[in-house]
Design a protein around this motif. Structure first.
Motif, PDB file in Angstrom:
ATOM      1  N   PHE A  87      27.686  35.720  39.824  1.00 41.44           N
ATOM      2  CA  PHE A  87      29.249  36.555  40.476  1.00 41.44           C
ATOM      3  C   PHE A  87      29.741  35.072  41.575  1.00 41.44           C
ATOM      4  O   PHE A  87      30.588  36.029  41.943  1.00 41.44           O
ATOM      5  CB  PHE A  87      29.126  37.768  41.018  1.00 41.44           C
ATOM      6  CG  PHE A  87      29.033  39.084  40.236  1.00 41.44           C
ATOM      7  CD1 PHE A  87      29.655  39.698  39.392  1.00 41.44           C
ATOM      8  CD2 PHE A  87      27.657  39.278  39.518  1.00 41.44           C
ATOM      9  CE1 PHE A  87      29.063  40.367  37.921  1.00 41.44           C
ATOM     10  CE2 PHE A  87      27.016  40.430  38.617  1.00 41.44           C
ATOM     11  CZ  PHE A  87      27.792  40.689  38.197  1.00 41.44           C
ATOM     12  N   HIS A  88      28.860  34.664  41.248  1.00 46.38           N
ATOM     13  CA  HIS A  88      29.696  32.987  42.715  1.00 46.38           C
ATOM     14  C   HIS A  88      30.721  33.163  42.304  1.00 46.38           C
ATOM     15  O   HIS A  88      32.075  32.757  43.426  1.00 46.38           O
ATOM     16  CB  HIS A  88      29.260  32.414  42.692  1.00 46.38           C
ATOM     17  CG  HIS A  88      27.618  32.360  43.975  1.00 46.38           C
ATOM     18  ND1 HIS A  88      26.291  32.111  43.512  1.00 46.38           N
ATOM     19  CD2 HIS A  88      27.030  33.642  44.633  1.00 46.38           C
ATOM     20  CE1 HIS A  88      25.026  32.290  44.325  1.00 46.38           C
ATOM     21  NE2 HIS A  88      25.630  33.507  44.885  1.00 46.38           N
ATOM     22  N   LEU A 134      39.900  46.376  36.793  1.00 47.42           N
ATOM     23  CA  LEU A 134      40.835  46.605  37.505  1.00 47.42           C
ATOM     24  C   LEU A 134      42.377  46.122  37.263  1.00 47.42           C
ATOM     25  O   LEU A 134      42.837  45.203  37.009  1.00 47.42           O
ATOM     26  CB  LEU A 134      41.607  46.070  38.872  1.00 47.42           C
ATOM     27  CG  LEU A 134      39.844  46.824  40.168  1.00 47.42           C
ATOM     28  CD1 LEU A 134      39.223  45.840  41.262  1.00 47.42           C
ATOM     29  CD2 LEU A 134      39.964  48.062  40.736  1.00 47.42           C
ATOM     30  N   PRO A 135      43.876  46.869  37.068  1.00 51.02           N
ATOM     31  CA  PRO A 135      45.062  46.150  36.678  1.00 51.02           C
ATOM     32  C   PRO A 135      45.464  45.889  37.481  1.00 51.02           C
ATOM     33  O   PRO A 135      45.372  45.207  38.758  1.00 51.02           O
ATOM     34  CB  PRO A 135      45.956  47.608  37.289  1.00 51.02           C
ATOM     35  CG  PRO A 135      45.109  49.516  37.532  1.00 51.02           C
ATOM     36  CD  PRO A 135      43.431  48.596  38.278  1.00 51.02           C
ATOM     37  N   LEU A 181      39.134  42.654  39.652  1.00 46.13           N
ATOM     38  CA  LEU A 181      37.978  42.334  39.392  1.00 46.13           C
ATOM     39  C   LEU A 181      37.624  41.457  39.683  1.00 46.13           C
ATOM     40  O   LEU A 181      36.283  41.749  40.863  1.00 46.13           O
ATOM     41  CB  LEU A 181      37.268  43.466  38.282  1.00 46.13           C
ATOM     42  CG  LEU A 181      36.019  44.004  38.129  1.00 46.13           C
ATOM     43  CD1 LEU A 181      35.233  44.546  39.261  1.00 46.13           C
ATOM     44  CD2 LEU A 181      35.504  44.642  37.014  1.00 46.13           C
ATOM     45  N   GLY A 182      36.995  40.421  39.120  1.00 47.00           N
ATOM     46  CA  GLY A 182      36.606  39.416  38.716  1.00 47.00           C
ATOM     47  C   GLY A 182      36.543  39.063  40.612  1.00 47.00           C
ATOM     48  O   GLY A 182      35.660  38.127  41.382  1.00 47.00           O
ATOM     49  N   ALA A 183      37.352  38.898  41.402  1.00 49.01           N
ATOM     50  CA  ALA A 183      37.363  38.341  41.758  1.00 49.01           C
ATOM     51  C   ALA A 183      37.247  39.297  43.303  1.00 49.01           C
ATOM     52  O   ALA A 183      36.531  38.640  44.362  1.00 49.01           O
ATOM     53  CB  ALA A 183      39.529  38.183  42.900  1.00 49.01           C
ATOM     54  N   LEU A 184      36.940  40.110  43.036  1.00 47.96           N
ATOM     55  CA  LEU A 184      36.928  41.249  44.358  1.00 47.96           C
ATOM     56  C   LEU A 184      35.068  41.338  43.839  1.00 47.96           C
ATOM     57  O   LEU A 184      34.352  41.273  45.354  1.00 47.96           O
ATOM     58  CB  LEU A 184      36.649  42.580  43.570  1.00 47.96           C
ATOM     59  CG  LEU A 184      36.427  44.135  44.366  1.00 47.96           C
ATOM     60  CD1 LEU A 184      36.970  45.045  44.584  1.00 47.96           C
ATOM     61  CD2 LEU A 184      34.316  44.237  44.311  1.00 47.96           C
TER      62      LEU A 184
END
Ligand SMILES: Cc1cc2nc3c(=O)[nH]c(=O)nc-3n(C[C@H](O)[C@H](O)[C@H](O)COP(=O)(O)OP(=O)(O)OC[C@H]3O[C@@H](n4cnc5c(N)ncnc54)[C@H](O)[C@@H]3O)c2cc1C
Length: 285
Positions: free
Chosen positions: A82-83, A176-177, A91-94
């Motif tokens: 997830f780095h 996430l939207p 979601l990917g950024a979170l």
């Protein structure tokens, strides 16, 4: 110290893994994933499992997939995956923002997302993510597959709804939207230590007002959870200091803060107030 003697099984398929687990679990058999929690505990002889079911060679468990609505994270996906964002959108950024708070780089190269959930440390960042975003845990055993909602999964300090013969095969997190804001903050005494309190928030903006707020708190109670009192202090309000402070106050008042040899409940409650406010500021920045 060295661990007590144990027998290590190395299954190649999920069917084989759960069949062996069913056999050895009643004789203190355990799943071995990244080993970053289990192996130190064994080295200190705080756990002496007679059998380990090492899942690292089970085909397919190292996959992350998305069907456009959900992110699926297999049992052998390491923290380090997830780095960088594993999926487009919030979601990917979170997940990429949260992962760098977990332990240290070498531990993130071995430790797994699902292992953290199965281990269920109250301060685990991934447990906080799962609780806040209403993830679903997919448990597999020789009896079949079972889906467990995050709110029913965490049962207490290092305690989950998994039966002893169940393997957490994957976790599903709803995407996430687009446009969802998120913020994370944690307090620990040294970088890489477990958090003494952590806050994760997400919300959308509708007509300049907060909508669909989620506020999760970890490290303060026996397991992370959403705090409805803080969420309702945000919904319908402008994303500004007044609403953030009200939500942080509501979260601090709602938690039944744990005490330990280092901290009083009042101190931890104060940390909850701080991490929720800072997470909200992060989200709005
Ligand atoms: C110095 C240090 C600092 C750390 N700091 C942090 C931190 O800040 N935040 C954090 O969250 N973690 C931290 N950790 C823990 C680390 O993240 C572990 O990787 C994680 O808790 C467990 O994942 P694992 O894959 O290593 O599991 P393992 O150690 O292999 O297993 C842990 C437990 O979960 C069970 N288990 C594992 N996978 C499964 C499965 N798929 N199904 C059923 N049961 C399973 C095992 O049987 C065992 O009981 C730290 C660890 C160390 C050594």
């Amino acid at each position: 110290m060295k661990p007590a003697a144990f027998v290590r099984h190395v299954p190649k398929t999920l069917d084989e893994a759960v069949r062996i687990l069913a056999e050895v679990a009643p004789m203190d058999g355990r799943v071995l994933a990244g080993g970053q929690s289990l192996v130190p505990i064994m080295a200190f002889r705080l756990a002496k499992p007679a059998y380990l079911v090492d899942i690292n060679e089970v085909a397919g468990l190292d996959r992350i997939t998305s069907d456009g609505t959900t992110l699926n994270i297999g049992a052998c996906v390491r923290h380090a995956a997830f780095h960088k964002p594993v999926v487009d959108g919030p979601l990917g950024a979170l997940l990429a923002a949260v992962v760098r708070h977990i332990a240290h780089y070498p531990i993130r190269m071995r430790g797994t997302f699902c292992g953290s959930l199965a281990h269920a440390d109250p301060a685990s960042e991934w447990c906080l993510v799962a609780a806040t975003l209403d993830a679903a845990m997919i448990a597999v055993s020789t009896r079949g597959e079972r889906r467990i909602a995050a709110k029913d999964f965490f049962a207490g300090i290092m305690s989950t709804a998994l039966a002893e013969d169940e393997l957490l095969a994957r976790v599903e997190i709803p995407l996430l939207p687009a446009g969802t804001k998120f913020g994370f903050n944690e307090f620990s005494r040294r970088a890489g230590d477990f958090a003494m309190s952590a806050g994760l928030v997400t919300y959308r903006l509708e007509g300049g007002k907060i909508a669909g707020a989620r506020v999760g708190v970890g490290g303060a109670e026996p397991h992370p959870r959403r705090i409805p009192e803080a969420e309702s202090a945000l919904d319908g309000k402008a994303p500004a200091d007044g609403a953030f402070r009200a939500a942080a106050e509501a979260a601090a008042n709602a938690v039944e803060a744990m005490e330990d040899h280092q901290t009083t409940a009042e101190y931890r409650r104060d940390l909850v107030r701080a991490v929720v406010r800072r997470a909200l500021e992060h989200a709005s920045a």
